[in-house]
Design a protein around this motif. Structure first.
Motif, PDB file in Angstrom:
ATOM      1  N   LYS A  90       2.333  -9.733  -2.811  1.00  0.00           N
ATOM      2  CA  LYS A  90       2.075  -8.315  -2.588  1.00  0.00           C
ATOM      3  C   LYS A  90       3.324  -7.486  -2.894  1.00  0.00           C
ATOM      4  CE  LYS A  90      -1.452  -9.092   0.973  1.00  0.00           C
ATOM      5  NZ  LYS A  90      -1.827  -8.891   2.386  1.00  0.00           N
ATOM      6  N   PRO A  91       3.131  -6.212  -3.210  1.00  0.00           N
ATOM      7  CA  PRO A  91       4.303  -5.353  -3.454  1.00  0.00           C
ATOM      8  C   PRO A  91       5.234  -5.333  -2.244  1.00  0.00           C
ATOM      9  CG  PRO A  91       2.282  -4.247  -4.150  1.00  0.00           C
ATOM     10  CD  PRO A  91       1.858  -5.486  -3.412  1.00  0.00           C
ATOM     11  N   GLY A  92       6.536  -5.364  -2.514  1.00  0.00           N
ATOM     12  CA  GLY A  92       7.510  -5.230  -1.443  1.00  0.00           C
ATOM     13  C   GLY A  92       7.956  -6.504  -0.773  1.00  0.00           C
ATOM     14  N   VAL A  93       7.499  -7.683  -1.255  1.00  0.00           N
ATOM     15  CA  VAL A  93       7.909  -8.926  -0.597  1.00  0.00           C
ATOM     16  C   VAL A  93       9.211  -9.484  -1.166  1.00  0.00           C
ATOM     17  CG1 VAL A  93       5.560  -9.550   0.068  1.00  0.00           C
ATOM     18  CG2 VAL A  93       6.477 -10.353  -2.131  1.00  0.00           C
ATOM     19  N   GLY A  94       9.749  -8.866  -2.226  1.00  0.00           N
ATOM     20  CA  GLY A  94      11.038  -9.306  -2.744  1.00  0.00           C
ATOM     21  C   GLY A  94      10.992 -10.058  -4.051  1.00  0.00           C
ATOM     22  N   LEU A 331       2.861  -3.552   4.097  1.00  0.00           N
ATOM     23  CA  LEU A 331       4.145  -2.865   4.204  1.00  0.00           C
ATOM     24  C   LEU A 331       5.162  -3.631   3.363  1.00  0.00           C
ATOM     25  CD1 LEU A 331       4.340  -2.182   8.065  1.00  0.00           C
ATOM     26  CD2 LEU A 331       3.751  -0.539   6.276  1.00  0.00           C
ATOM     27  N   ALA A 332       6.221  -2.938   2.941  1.00  0.00           N
ATOM     28  CA  ALA A 332       7.300  -3.574   2.200  1.00  0.00           C
ATOM     29  C   ALA A 332       8.497  -3.773   3.115  1.00  0.00           C
ATOM     30  CB  ALA A 332       7.696  -2.718   0.994  1.00  0.00           C
ATOM     31  N   THR A 333       9.222  -4.859   2.888  1.00  0.00           N
ATOM     32  CA  THR A 333      10.364  -5.178   3.745  1.00  0.00           C
ATOM     33  C   THR A 333      11.389  -4.054   3.764  1.00  0.00           C
ATOM     34  OG1 THR A 333      10.027  -7.526   3.226  1.00  0.00           O
ATOM     35  CG2 THR A 333      12.124  -6.909   4.223  1.00  0.00           C
ATOM     36  N   ASP A 334      11.554  -3.371   2.632  1.00  0.00           N
ATOM     37  CA  ASP A 334      12.568  -2.310   2.620  1.00  0.00           C
ATOM     38  C   ASP A 334      12.187  -1.146   3.531  1.00  0.00           C
ATOM     39  OD1 ASP A 334      10.558  -1.267   1.061  1.00  0.00           O
ATOM     40  OD2 ASP A 334      11.791  -0.960  -0.716  1.00  0.00           O
ATOM     41  N   GLN A 335      10.911  -1.042   3.910  1.00  0.00           N
ATOM     42  CA  GLN A 335      10.532  -0.012   4.876  1.00  0.00           C
ATOM     43  C   GLN A 335      11.142  -0.304   6.248  1.00  0.00           C
ATOM     44  OE1 GLN A 335       6.240  -0.477   3.694  1.00  0.00           O
ATOM     45  NE2 GLN A 335       6.229   1.755   3.922  1.00  0.00           N
ATOM     46  N   ASN A 338      14.784   0.520   5.973  1.00  0.00           N
ATOM     47  CA  ASN A 338      14.966   1.973   6.051  1.00  0.00           C
ATOM     48  C   ASN A 338      14.913   2.455   7.493  1.00  0.00           C
ATOM     49  OD1 ASN A 338      15.169   2.200   3.274  1.00  0.00           O
ATOM     50  ND2 ASN A 338      13.010   2.663   2.988  1.00  0.00           N
ATOM     51  N   ALA A 339      13.966   1.919   8.251  1.00  0.00           N
ATOM     52  CA  ALA A 339      13.814   2.340   9.644  1.00  0.00           C
ATOM     53  C   ALA A 339      15.059   2.002  10.459  1.00  0.00           C
ATOM     54  CB  ALA A 339      12.586   1.675  10.258  1.00  0.00           C
ATOM     55  N   ILE A 340      15.569   0.780  10.290  1.00  0.00           N
ATOM     56  CA  ILE A 340      16.755   0.376  11.050  1.00  0.00           C
ATOM     57  C   ILE A 340      17.976   1.178  10.603  1.00  0.00           C
ATOM     58  CG2 ILE A 340      18.322  -1.555  11.500  1.00  0.00           C
ATOM     59  CD1 ILE A 340      15.907  -3.400  11.459  1.00  0.00           C
ATOM     60  N   GLN A 341      18.101   1.436   9.305  1.00  0.00           N
ATOM     61  CA  GLN A 341      19.219   2.233   8.811  1.00  0.00           C
ATOM     62  C   GLN A 341      19.197   3.638   9.421  1.00  0.00           C
ATOM     63  OE1 GLN A 341      21.872   1.559   7.036  1.00  0.00           O
ATOM     64  NE2 GLN A 341      22.570   3.699   6.974  1.00  0.00           N
ATOM     65  N   LEU A 342      18.024   4.237   9.505  1.00  0.00           N
ATOM     66  CA  LEU A 342      17.917   5.569  10.100  1.00  0.00           C
ATOM     67  C   LEU A 342      18.353   5.559  11.564  1.00  0.00           C
ATOM     68  CD1 LEU A 342      14.560   6.782   8.524  1.00  0.00           C
ATOM     69  CD2 LEU A 342      16.804   7.865   8.227  1.00  0.00           C
ATOM     70  N   ARG A 343      17.954   4.519  12.289  1.00  0.00           N
ATOM     71  CA  ARG A 343      18.344   4.472  13.698  1.00  0.00           C
ATOM     72  C   ARG A 343      19.829   4.178  13.855  1.00  0.00           C
ATOM     73  NH1 ARG A 343      14.175   5.282  17.056  1.00  0.00           N
ATOM     74  NH2 ARG A 343      15.929   6.188  18.190  1.00  0.00           N
ATOM     75  N   LEU A 344      20.421   3.445  12.905  1.00  0.00           N
ATOM     76  CA  LEU A 344      21.855   3.181  12.958  1.00  0.00           C
ATOM     77  C   LEU A 344      22.671   4.471  12.860  1.00  0.00           C
ATOM     78  CD1 LEU A 344      22.196  -0.041  10.755  1.00  0.00           C
ATOM     79  CD2 LEU A 344      22.714   0.146  13.197  1.00  0.00           C
ATOM     80  N   HIS A 363       4.752   3.835   6.510  1.00  0.00           N
ATOM     81  CA  HIS A 363       3.384   4.168   6.078  1.00  0.00           C
ATOM     82  C   HIS A 363       2.816   3.006   5.258  1.00  0.00           C
ATOM     83  CE1 HIS A 363       4.932   4.953   1.999  1.00  0.00           C
ATOM     84  NE2 HIS A 363       5.969   5.489   2.633  1.00  0.00           N
ATOM     85  N   HIS A 364       1.522   2.756   5.420  1.00  0.00           N
ATOM     86  CA  HIS A 364       0.898   1.622   4.756  1.00  0.00           C
ATOM     87  C   HIS A 364       0.798   1.842   3.249  1.00  0.00           C
ATOM     88  CE1 HIS A 364      -0.665   0.909   8.942  1.00  0.00           C
ATOM     89  NE2 HIS A 364      -0.223  -0.298   8.621  1.00  0.00           N
ATOM     90  N   LEU A 365       1.036   0.763   2.501  1.00  0.00           N
ATOM     91  CA  LEU A 365       0.890   0.814   1.045  1.00  0.00           C
ATOM     92  C   LEU A 365      -0.550   0.570   0.631  1.00  0.00           C
ATOM     93  CD1 LEU A 365       4.069  -1.313   0.169  1.00  0.00           C
ATOM     94  CD2 LEU A 365       3.880   1.175   0.438  1.00  0.00           C
ATOM     95  N   THR A 366      -1.268  -0.196   1.417  1.00  0.00           N
ATOM     96  CA  THR A 366      -2.693  -0.433   1.207  1.00  0.00           C
ATOM     97  C   THR A 366      -3.363  -0.422   2.574  1.00  0.00           C
ATOM     98  OG1 THR A 366      -2.499  -2.847   1.371  1.00  0.00           O
ATOM     99  CG2 THR A 366      -2.261  -1.872  -0.824  1.00  0.00           C
ATOM    100  N   GLY A 367      -4.683  -0.396   2.579  1.00  0.00           N
ATOM    101  CA  GLY A 367      -5.412  -0.427   3.829  1.00  0.00           C
ATOM    102  C   GLY A 367      -6.000   0.934   4.171  1.00  0.00           C
ATOM    103  N   PRO A 368      -6.694   1.010   5.286  1.00  0.00           N
ATOM    104  CA  PRO A 368      -7.410   2.225   5.642  1.00  0.00           C
ATOM    105  C   PRO A 368      -6.527   3.456   5.760  1.00  0.00           C
ATOM    106  CG  PRO A 368      -8.069   0.394   7.064  1.00  0.00           C
ATOM    107  CD  PRO A 368      -6.894  -0.078   6.248  1.00  0.00           C
ATOM    108  N   SER A 369      -5.287   3.280   6.235  1.00  0.00           N
ATOM    109  CA  SER A 369      -4.428   4.443   6.464  1.00  0.00           C
ATOM    110  C   SER A 369      -3.424   4.688   5.334  1.00  0.00           C
ATOM    111  CB  SER A 369      -3.670   4.277   7.785  1.00  0.00           C
ATOM    112  OG  SER A 369      -2.901   3.083   7.775  1.00  0.00           O
TER     113      SER A 369
END
Length: 370
Positions: A90-94, A331-335, A338-344, A363-369
């Motif tokens: 899937k997208p975002g797995v590296g 979701l992609a790992t870099d998300q 990003n979240a941890i970097q913002l909190r840092l 935010h979801h890359l695929t799925g209902p939302s």
């Protein structure tokens, strides 16, 4: 948490010993008899090494990658067999980051990147030829020689292309070398003392014919440039630019590019299409699953220096939220990074912002939302 794996003796990538020692084993190790190529390096050409901006980008992207044992086994299988590595997931797995990790770990220089679209054809990766630019300059040269070229002469002022013979320039015209440049695949196939890493990104987006067209190149470890082959009697060796550097001037003899070491070819696919059996047979295949808790912890530690086992509870909660949200859509790992970097840096720190923060950054890359 998962214990660090013990490196296996046969591993080259993330194996035992220093990078230089493992790279030497890669360069001097005997290839399979059917993957032994005979290209002769141009002594006047030096490929990019482990320095400069391009290498820094490769190093930064690859140094924090955390491969698991399965990935190491499959990558090393491809290295020993001199076969392309086809990575699905899937997208975002590296997937694309793994190519940089191989280059950084073995010190193979900057990654060559060939992004694929539905309009990509094989020649785009092999070489580029600006035939129109060459014809225009040849015509202008003829006009200047005759003393009749006006200052603003353009294409409409040139001789009829249909009456311009073959690929060669008119007498006294510009050399073809100025209008030829190797593409990323062509550059990777140059005969060199060590293999280059080539990332063929999102090959599943290609035209249906591209995987089949690649088969001959992968099997032969080389290709012909017809524009140079037709001039071989007059110009047996022509120096042209590379994908790394249009001014590199590597010599191509008899219009043929033939590798010495088969490059480390990493092809990525998001699984949007199937590939012909003949293509799959010539690749070593790796399917990458989204990382679990243990691998995410190692990625966060490697990329950001945050130990979620010993660190603040908030970071453990972010990892848990990431895994929970991944159950409802990709979701992609870099998300998460990003979240941890913002909190840092103290962003989105108000308790009332938590839900909006997660919805914004994860935010979801695929799925209902999605």
């Amino acid at each position: 948490m998962e214990a660090e794996a013990v490196a296996k003796d046969w591993w080259l990538y993330h194996g035992t010993g220093e990078a230089a020692e493992r790279r030497t084993r890669l360069e001097t190790g005997p290839p399979p008899p059917w993957r032994d190529f005979t290209g002769i390096p141009d002594p006047g050409y030096t490929p990019p090494g482990c320095e400069g901006p391009a290498w820094e980008r490769t190093w930064r992207r690859g140094e924090g990658y955390v491969p698991d044992d399965t990935e190491k086994d499959v990558v090393n299988t491809a290295l020993h067999l001199r076969r392309p590595l086809l990575i699905t997931g899937k997208p975002g797995v590296g997937k694309s980051t793994l190519a940089s990790s191989i280059a950084a770990d073995l010190g193979l220089g900057p990654v060559l990147h060939w992004p694929i679209t539905s309009r990509t054809v094989l020649r785009d990766g092999l070489y580029l030829y600006d035939a129109i630019g060459r014809l225009q300059e040849a015509g202008l040269e003829q006009l200047r020689t005759a003393g009749s070229a006006p200052p603003g002469a353009g294409v409409r002022d040139l001789p009829d292309p249909a009456r311009t013979p073959g690929p060669g320039p008119a007498p006294g015209g510009p050399s073809i070398a100025r209008y030829l440049r190797l593409g990323p695949l062509g550059t990777a196939l140059l005969p060199q003392d060590r293999p280059r890493v080539l990332l063929v990104d999102e090959i599943d987006k290609s035209d249906i014919d591209l995987p089949g067209d690649l088969l001959t190149v992968f099997e032969d470890g080389g290709f012909d440039i017809p524009e140079l082959a037709r001039l071989a009697k007059e110009e047996p060796a022509v120096a042209i630019g590379t994908d790394d550097d249009p001014d590199a001037a590597v010599r191509i003899t008899q219009g043929r590019v033939q590798c010495r070491h088969f490059p480390v070819v990493v092809l990525t696919s998001n699984g949007e299409r199937d590939f012909p059996p003949a293509f799959l047979r010539r690749c070593v295949r790796l399917h990458m699953e989204p990382p679990g808790l243990d691998k995410l912890a190692r990625i966060v530690r490697g990329r950001l220096g945050v130990d979620i086992e010993q660190g603040d509870d908030e970071y453990r909660e972010l990892v848990k939220s990431f895994l929970d949200r991944a159950d409802d859509g990709d979701l992609a790992t870099d998300q998460l990074l990003n979240a941890i970097q913002l909190r840092l840096v103290g962003a989105w720190s108000a308790p009332d912002d938590r839900d909006r923060f997660l919805a914004t950054v994860m935010h979801h890359l695929t799925g209902p939302s999605a």
